[in-house]
Design an enzyme around this catalytic site. Sequence first.
Site, short mmCIF file in Angstrom:
data_model
loop_
_atom_site.label_atom_id
_atom_site.label_comp_id
_atom_site.label_asym_id
_atom_site.label_seq_id
_atom_site.Cartn_x
_atom_site.Cartn_y
_atom_site.Cartn_z
N LYS A 181 0.87 -1.19 0.00
CA LYS A 181 0.00 0.00 0.00
C LYS A 181 0.90 1.23 0.00
O LYS A 181 1.44 1.62 1.04
CB LYS A 181 -0.89 -0.02 1.26
N GLY A 234 6.71 5.08 8.25
CA GLY A 234 5.88 6.28 8.27
C GLY A 234 5.98 6.96 9.62
O GLY A 234 7.00 6.85 10.31
N SER A 235 4.91 7.63 9.99
CA SER A 235 4.97 8.49 11.19
C SER A 235 4.58 7.72 12.46
O SER A 235 3.92 6.66 12.39
CB SER A 235 4.02 9.67 10.99
N THR A 238 0.64 7.17 13.07
CA THR A 238 0.09 6.08 12.25
C THR A 238 0.56 4.72 12.78
O THR A 238 -0.20 3.76 12.82
CB THR A 238 0.50 6.25 10.77
N ALA A 239 1.82 4.66 13.20
CA ALA A 239 2.36 3.40 13.74
C ALA A 239 1.54 2.94 14.94
O ALA A 239 1.26 1.75 15.10
CB ALA A 239 3.81 3.60 14.13
N GLU A 256 9.32 1.34 11.01
CA GLU A 256 10.42 2.27 10.74
C GLU A 256 9.84 3.67 10.73
O GLU A 256 9.10 4.04 9.82
CB GLU A 256 11.07 1.93 9.39
N CYS A 289 13.77 10.79 6.76
CA CYS A 289 13.62 10.38 8.16
C CYS A 289 14.93 10.44 8.91
O CYS A 289 14.99 10.75 10.08
CB CYS A 289 13.05 8.97 8.23
N GLU A 384 9.83 16.16 15.12
CA GLU A 384 10.24 16.04 13.73
C GLU A 384 9.47 17.05 12.87
O GLU A 384 8.24 17.08 12.89
CB GLU A 384 9.93 14.62 13.24
P1 NAD Z 1 2.17 8.58 7.43
O1 NAD Z 1 2.31 7.81 8.71
O2 NAD Z 1 1.20 9.70 7.37
O3 NAD Z 1 1.79 7.61 6.22
C1 NAD Z 1 2.57 6.49 5.88
C2 NAD Z 1 1.69 5.45 5.22
O4 NAD Z 1 0.73 4.98 6.17
C3 NAD Z 1 0.89 5.96 4.02
O5 NAD Z 1 0.88 4.96 3.02
C4 NAD Z 1 -0.50 6.14 4.60
O6 NAD Z 1 -1.53 6.02 3.65
C5 NAD Z 1 -0.55 4.96 5.56
N1 NAD Z 1 -1.58 5.07 6.61
C6 NAD Z 1 -2.12 6.19 7.14
N2 NAD Z 1 -3.03 5.84 8.08
C7 NAD Z 1 -3.05 4.49 8.14
C8 NAD Z 1 -3.77 3.55 8.92
N3 NAD Z 1 -4.65 3.92 9.85
N4 NAD Z 1 -3.54 2.24 8.71
C9 NAD Z 1 -2.63 1.82 7.80
N5 NAD Z 1 -1.93 2.68 7.03
C10 NAD Z 1 -2.13 3.99 7.20
O7 NAD Z 1 3.65 9.07 7.08
P2 NAD Z 1 4.08 10.03 5.89
O8 NAD Z 1 3.70 11.42 6.23
O9 NAD Z 1 3.65 9.43 4.60
O10 NAD Z 1 5.68 9.87 5.96
C11 NAD Z 1 6.50 10.67 6.73
C12 NAD Z 1 6.93 9.94 7.97
O11 NAD Z 1 7.60 8.74 7.62
C13 NAD Z 1 7.94 10.75 8.77
O12 NAD Z 1 7.66 10.65 10.13
C14 NAD Z 1 9.27 10.05 8.44
O13 NAD Z 1 10.28 10.22 9.40
C15 NAD Z 1 8.83 8.63 8.33
N6 NAD Z 1 9.82 7.85 7.58
C16 NAD Z 1 10.57 6.91 8.25
C17 NAD Z 1 11.53 6.19 7.58
C18 NAD Z 1 12.37 5.15 8.28
O14 NAD Z 1 12.95 4.32 7.60
N7 NAD Z 1 12.48 5.16 9.60
C19 NAD Z 1 11.72 6.39 6.22
C20 NAD Z 1 10.96 7.35 5.56
C21 NAD Z 1 9.99 8.07 6.26
#
Ligand code: NAD
Length: 487
Positions: A181, A234-235, A238-239, A256, A289, A384
């Site tokens: 996704k 991701g963030s 959301t995690a 991550e 990130c 962040e």
């Molecule tokens: P986000 O958490 O908003 O979204 C990431 C993904 O999660 C998207 O595909 C989104 O559609 C999906 N998502 C959103 N709500 C969800 C839910 N309830 N259930 C399942 N999936 C859901 O993050 P973003 O704004 O797209 O990305 C930026 C963040 O990602 C920053 O915090 C950045 O530091 C982090 N990031 C981390 C790494 C790493 O390797 N540690 C790498 C790149 C980005």
Amino acid sequence: MNEHRITVAGVAVDTRHWIGGERIASAGTFTDVSPIDGSALGEIARGGPAEAAAAVAAAKAAFPGWAATPRAERARILHAIADGVEKRIEELAIVETTDNGALLRSHRRGVMPRVAHNFRFFADWLLTLDHEDFGTRGHTNHVSWDPAGPCVLITPWNAPLMLATWKVAPALAAGNTVVLKPAEWSPLTASLLADIAAEAGLPAGVLNVVQGHGSEIGDALTSNPDVRRISFTGSVPTARRIAESAAANLTPLSLELGGKSPLLVFADTDLDLAVDLAVEQYDNAGQVCLAATRLLVEESVAEEFTRRFVDRATALKQGDPRDEATDIGPNIHSRQLEKIDGFVQRALASGARAVIGGHRGDGRYYAPTLLTDVRQDSEIVQEEVFGPVLTLQTFTDEDEAIRLANDTRFGLAATVATGSRERAERVTARLVAGTVWVNCFFVRDLQAPFGGSRLSGVGREGGTWSFDFYCDLKNTVTAPNGWKNHG
Ligand code: NAD
């Protein structure tokens, strides 16, 4: 050209999901917008619970066949996918740049070759995966990495295909099937990956791609009892939601997440090298990130460091990411810009000083910013931002540097600039971070573990660690006797 195909920078992209080896449309769509100029690139199929269920069912149905496919054949197909990526590097690079605004030159030279490498590396690693047997009172303990089942892989927009394939490649190599996704802000290269995988001969249902807003399709993916692994980048908020959703089935998770990483500049360093490392943190308009957004500089060199940093940073060219000469492109969407500016204005209002920047640029651009006079417990130091915004604080000794470096809720990465090997060893041993760079940044071998400590993540992927996560590890204990056939 049909209504479900759009042309992006001359490349045809299917806007539908890829489920069970077929393109599937949804009743609804969402508009994919280019951050470069805000133009609409097309209408993308907007999945929800029904598409999530169909994709997981397809992955489940394809799992026994793929899991039973010999390792060498799985590896051969992964190499064929890498070949397909290499053939289409130019197309993937321009589509990714148009979709997420990161530099075309980076996509061409660094990112897309790394995407191919992700497949080659995990294909080759799979063939070496082995463990010596343990002996226990004449019994053999044999360790095997068994495929776990369907995996849900959820990725962000800042490095879409790189981060997707960093998960897809080991998950497939391990003999699992996948539902990918991609983020709704940059879904296009995931669709191209589905085409490439199909052309490479990956059987139907082994890789599925569903598109849509995380809030609409995410929960149905992560709470599905047939899903055996979830890997998310991701963030932090959301995690947390994903972890709650996965808890119902105790589905193993790899997370991550974000960071607020430090760059420690000691007075004994080559100052030009330290300045290079600091300026590099504006890459991808700060949407990285791992970015070392907190510059911690030894007081005795802080003035000179700042002078050289400002010279370098103000010479960076901000503009169209398709232009070879551009150093900093746009931010992903207007909400992100508002978020970045909110952080900066609140910092300025509470006493921070903008050495450079401190405001929005034209359109979707944010002026590269360096803030000083910031307090360790302030929002700008602790949270962040995910934009081209750095803070600078000074320290007087090693203990203070380490204390400041470790004093956030994150622990993704840290970078140390020093001319002393002994200092590097002392300092790195005390830093809380999944990755520490000494006099370098961003280099990483795929054999090494990757992940974050504290709120920056749960678990590690990379090399054998990826297979440990994507597999069910089994220990088979065999007695020395009891055999009937002695042939
Ligand atoms: P986000 O958490 O908003 O979204 C990431 C993904 O999660 C998207 O595909 C989104 O559609 C999906 N998502 C959103 N709500 C969800 C839910 N309830 N259930 C399942 N999936 C859901 O993050 P973003 O704004 O797209 O990305 C930026 C963040 O990602 C920053 O915090 C950045 O530091 C982090 N990031 C981390 C790494 C790493 O390797 N540690 C790498 C790149 C980005």
